[in-house]
Enzyme design. Structure first.
Site, short mmCIF file in Angstrom:
data_model
loop_
_atom_site.label_atom_id
_atom_site.label_comp_id
_atom_site.label_asym_id
_atom_site.label_seq_id
_atom_site.Cartn_x
_atom_site.Cartn_y
_atom_site.Cartn_z
N GLU A 138 0.83 -1.21 0.00
CA GLU A 138 0.00 0.00 0.00
C GLU A 138 0.86 1.26 0.00
O GLU A 138 0.59 2.21 -0.74
CB GLU A 138 -0.96 -0.04 1.21
N ALA A 162 -6.19 -7.58 12.42
CA ALA A 162 -7.23 -6.91 13.19
C ALA A 162 -8.37 -7.86 13.56
O ALA A 162 -8.85 -7.84 14.70
CB ALA A 162 -7.75 -5.71 12.41
N GLN A 163 -8.79 -8.72 12.62
CA GLN A 163 -9.93 -9.60 12.91
C GLN A 163 -9.65 -10.55 14.06
O GLN A 163 -10.53 -10.82 14.88
CB GLN A 163 -10.32 -10.39 11.65
C1 LIG Z 1 0.43 -0.02 9.31
C2 LIG Z 1 -0.42 -1.21 9.68
C3 LIG Z 1 -1.38 -1.67 8.80
C4 LIG Z 1 -2.18 -2.75 9.12
N1 LIG Z 1 -3.12 -3.16 8.22
C5 LIG Z 1 -3.93 -4.18 8.54
C6 LIG Z 1 -4.96 -4.58 7.66
O1 LIG Z 1 -5.12 -4.00 6.58
N2 LIG Z 1 -5.78 -5.59 8.05
C7 LIG Z 1 -5.62 -6.23 9.25
O2 LIG Z 1 -6.39 -7.13 9.57
N3 LIG Z 1 -4.65 -5.90 10.09
C8 LIG Z 1 -3.80 -4.88 9.78
N4 LIG Z 1 -2.81 -4.52 10.64
C9 LIG Z 1 -2.63 -5.29 11.88
C10 LIG Z 1 -3.62 -4.85 12.94
O3 LIG Z 1 -3.65 -3.46 13.04
C11 LIG Z 1 -3.22 -5.49 14.27
O4 LIG Z 1 -3.27 -6.88 14.13
C12 LIG Z 1 -4.14 -5.05 15.40
O5 LIG Z 1 -4.03 -3.67 15.61
C13 LIG Z 1 -3.80 -5.79 16.69
O6 LIG Z 1 -4.67 -5.35 17.69
P1 LIG Z 1 -4.18 -5.31 19.21
O7 LIG Z 1 -5.35 -4.85 20.01
O8 LIG Z 1 -3.51 -6.57 19.57
O9 LIG Z 1 -3.03 -4.20 19.25
P2 LIG Z 1 -3.11 -2.67 18.87
O10 LIG Z 1 -4.25 -2.37 17.99
O11 LIG Z 1 -1.73 -2.32 18.41
O12 LIG Z 1 -3.40 -1.95 20.25
C14 LIG Z 1 -2.48 -1.96 21.32
C15 LIG Z 1 -2.84 -0.81 22.24
O13 LIG Z 1 -2.12 -0.96 23.46
C16 LIG Z 1 -1.57 0.27 23.84
N5 LIG Z 1 -0.38 -0.04 24.64
C17 LIG Z 1 0.71 -0.72 24.24
N6 LIG Z 1 1.58 -0.85 25.25
C18 LIG Z 1 1.02 -0.22 26.31
C19 LIG Z 1 1.44 0.01 27.64
N7 LIG Z 1 2.61 -0.45 28.11
N8 LIG Z 1 0.65 0.71 28.46
C20 LIG Z 1 -0.54 1.19 28.02
N9 LIG Z 1 -1.00 1.01 26.77
C21 LIG Z 1 -0.22 0.30 25.93
C22 LIG Z 1 -1.27 0.97 22.53
O14 LIG Z 1 -1.20 2.37 22.71
C23 LIG Z 1 -2.47 0.54 21.68
O15 LIG Z 1 -3.54 1.43 21.82
C24 LIG Z 1 -1.99 -3.42 10.34
C25 LIG Z 1 -1.02 -2.98 11.24
C26 LIG Z 1 -0.23 -1.88 10.91
C27 LIG Z 1 0.81 -1.40 11.88
#
Ligand SMILES: Cc1cc2nc3c(=O)[nH]c(=O)nc-3n(C[C@H](O)[C@H](O)[C@H](O)COP(=O)(O)OP(=O)(O)OC[C@H]3O[C@@H](n4cnc5c(N)ncnc54)[C@H](O)[C@@H]3O)c2cc1C
Length: 426
Positions: A169, A318-319
Site C-alpha cells: 500500500e 485486526a480480525q
Molecule cells: C500499518 C499497519 C497496517 C495494518 N493493516 C492491517 C490490515 O489491513 N488488516 C488487518 O487485519 N490488520 C492490519 N494490521 C494489523 C492490525 O492493526 C493489528 O493486528 C491489530 O491492531 C492488533 O490489535 P491489538 O489490540 O492486539 O493491538 P493494537 O491495535 O496495536 O493496540 C495496542 C494498544 O495498546 C496500547 N499499549 C501498548 N503498550 C502499552 C502500555 N505499556 N501501556 C498502556 N498502553 C499500551 C497501545 O497504545 C495501543 O492502543 C496493520 C497494522 C499496521 C501497523
C-alpha cells in the site's frame, strides 16, 4: 476489570463488558483507538490524524461502569493482582483487578538491527505516520532544490522494505503521488522520475494471499512503475542508502535518502514479561502462548489477546484481535453474572484485502477472490464499516471521493526545521 490497551482487542473486550455487572478501567498510553490499517493513508497525505485516531473517552462516554486512564503500564503483579502504571499526572498508579485483559499489541522488528530504525521508520503509531509523511514529502522538496544529479536521484529514490499489505500500500501510494498530484507542483524535477523499490526476502508480494492474487498485485505495482525486488533481503541501512542481499548470496546497494520499514513484528515487551512470569512459551516474535480460552497458564483471570499472543498459528491481524477481545470480554461478563463461560476461542476467518492503487485492490473473502475496481469498492466498504464514528466515516468517504475524481491530497503539511524533515541524513 482492568483492560490494558485500547487497540482492536482491548476496545472490543471493553465493549463486551459494557452492560456487565463489573467496574471497568481501560488503560492506554495514548488517548485514542488507532485504526492502523489506514495509517498509510495518513503517511501519504490522504487522511488526517483525526480520521484514524478516535478518542477512547468518546467511545466510553455513555458507559456508567467504565473509566479511561491515560497511563503507561510497566509492570503486572499477578500474585497481588495489581497493574503498575506511570500516569499522565507524572505519578505511579496501582490498579487492582479481579480480571485482567492484556492487549498491548506489537511493534516493528528490525531482525536484531534496531539501529536501522532511525534511518528506516516503520508505520505503527500516529507519530510514525507523521514522520513517514515528512520523509516522503521532504524528499521531493529536497530533490527540487538539489542541483547535483546523483543527489537528486537519491532524493527521488524510495525503498520500502516488506511486501505485505502495508508495504504494498505504501509503495503504491508513493507511486501515485509521484505520477499524480505532485506532477504539476514542481519546476526543477519531473516527479515521474521517482524510483520506488519494494524489497522483500520472500518470493511473492502479499505472501499470505492466494498466489494468483499475489501475482496480480505484483504485476499491477510494476505497471504503476514500482520496481518489485523479491528474494532480496535488507542487509544494512544507513542515512544514504540500503544494502541488500540477493538470493544467490551476492550484495547490492541502492542509494536512497528514504527507506521505509514494513517488515517483521515484535510483540510488546509487556507480553514477554507476562510469559516469563508464568513460565509460558514465548516465540521469536515475543508472542506468548495462551490456552484455548485465551488465558495465561495457571491464571484463569488473565486474558492475553491480539498481536501479543500466540495460539494455533493465528496471524497478527485486526480480525483476530477483534474476535479475541470480544471473546475475553464475554467470558468475564459470563463469570461475573454467574453464567458458564463461552468455552474455547474459535476464529472465523473473514478474509484479507489490500489496496494497490487508487481504484485497485485485491480481496479474498471466504474463498472468493476479487481484484480491480470491484475489490477496491469492497475494500472501501469494509474499512468504512470498521472506522469508529459517523463523522469520521463521512469525512473519510469525502476524502476518498475527492481523490478518485480530482486526485487531490490535502493532508500534506511539512515544516522545515523539524526533526523528521532534517532527519534524512542524520
Ligand atoms: C500499518 C499497519 C497496517 C495494518 N493493516 C492491517 C490490515 O489491513 N488488516 C488487518 O487485519 N490488520 C492490519 N494490521 C494489523 C492490525 O492493526 C493489528 O493486528 C491489530 O491492531 C492488533 O490489535 P491489538 O489490540 O492486539 O493491538 P493494537 O491495535 O496495536 O493496540 C495496542 C494498544 O495498546 C496500547 N499499549 C501498548 N503498550 C502499552 C502500555 N505499556 N501501556 C498502556 N498502553 C499500551 C497501545 O497504545 C495501543 O492502543 C496493520 C497494522 C499496521 C501497523
Amino acid at each position: 476489570v482492568v483492560v490494558v490497551g485500547g487497540g482492536f482487542a482491548g476496545l472490543n473486550a471493553a465493549k463486551a463488558l459494557r452492560r456487565a455487572p463489573v467496574e471497568l478501567t481501560l488503560v492506554d498510553r495514548t488517548s485514542y483507538h488507532l485504526f492502523q490499517p489506514l495509517l498509510y493513508q495518513v503517511a501519504t497525505g490522504i487522511l488526517s490524524e483525526g480520521e484514524v485516531a478516535y478518542p477512547l473517552r468518546d467511545v466510553l462516554r455513555r458507559w456508567d461502569n467504565a473509566r479511561v486512564i491515560l497511563a503507561e503500564v510497566d509492570g503486572l503483579d499477578l500474585e497481588r493482582r495489581l497493574v503498575h502504571a506511570a500516569g499522565s499526572d507524572g505519578r505511579r498508579h496501582e490498579l487492582p483487578y479481579d480480571s485482567l485483559v492484556v492487549s498491548p499489541g506489537a511493534r516493528y522488528a528490525y531482525f536484531g538491527h534496531e539501529e536501522w530504525e532511525r534511518f528506516a521508520p516503520g508505520l505503527k503509531s500516529l507519530e510514525d505516520a507523521r514522520l513517514v509523511r515528512s520523509r516522503i514529502l521532504g524528499a521531493f522538496e529536497a530533490a527540487e532544490l538539489d542541483p547535483d544529479p546523483a543527489e537528486r536521484s537519491s532524493w527521488l529514490t524510495f525503498v520500502v522494505v516488506g511486501a505485505g499489505p502495508t508495504g504494498v500500500e505504501l509503495a503504491g501510494q508513493i507511486a501515485e503521488l509521484a505520477r499524480g498530484p505532485f506532477r504539476r507542483g514542481f519546476r526543477e524535477i519531473d516527479t515521474r522520475d521517482a524510483r520506488i523499490v519494494l524489497v522483500d526476502a520472500a518470493p511473492l508480494v502479499l505472501g499470505t494471499f492466494d498466489p494468483r492474487l499475489a501475482d496480480r498485485a505484483r504485476r499491477e505495482l510494476e505497471r504503476m512503475g514500482v520496481q518489485v525486488r523479491l528474494e532480496t533481503a535488507a542487509a544494512g541501512v544507513d542515512g544514504r542508502g540500503i544494502d541488500v542481499r540477493l538470493a544467490d548470496g551476492s550484495h547490492d546497494r541502492i542509494e536512497t535518502r528514504t527507506v521505509l520499514w514494513a517488515a517483521g513484528v515484535q510483540a510488546s515487551g509487556l507480553a514477554a514479561e507476562l510469559g516469563r512470569a508464568v513460565g509460558a512459551a514465548v516465540d521469536r516474535a515475543g508472542r506468548v502462548a495462551v490456552g484455548p480460552d485465551l488465558t495465561l497458564p495457571g491464571h484463569p483471570e488473565v486474558f492475553l489477546c491480539g498481536d501479543a499472543m500466540s495460539l494455533d498459528g493465528l496471524p497478527g491481524v485486526a480480525q483476530v484481535a477483534i474476535q479475541q477481545g470480544r471473546h475475553a470480554g464475554r467470558s468475564i461478563a459470563a463469570r461475573a453474572a454467574g453464567r458458564p463461560a463461552p468455552g474455547p476461542f474459535r476464529y472465523r476467518d473473514k478474509g484479507s484485502m489490500a489496496t494497490i492503487g487508487r481504484l485497485d485492490a485485491v480481496c479474498e473473502i471466504r474463498g472468493v477472490r476479487l481484484s480491480g475496481f470491484l475489490a477496491a469498492v469492497v475494500w472501501a466498504a469494509v474499512h468504512l464499516t470498521f472506522l469508529i464514528g459517523f463523522a469520521n466515516r463521512l469525512v473519510t468517504m469525502t476524502r476518498w471521493t475527492a481523490i478518485v475524481f480530482a486526485g487531490r491530497r490535502a493532508q500534506r503539511a511539512v515544516e522545515l526545521g523539524r526533526r523528521e524533515v532534517r532527519g534524512h541524513a542524520p
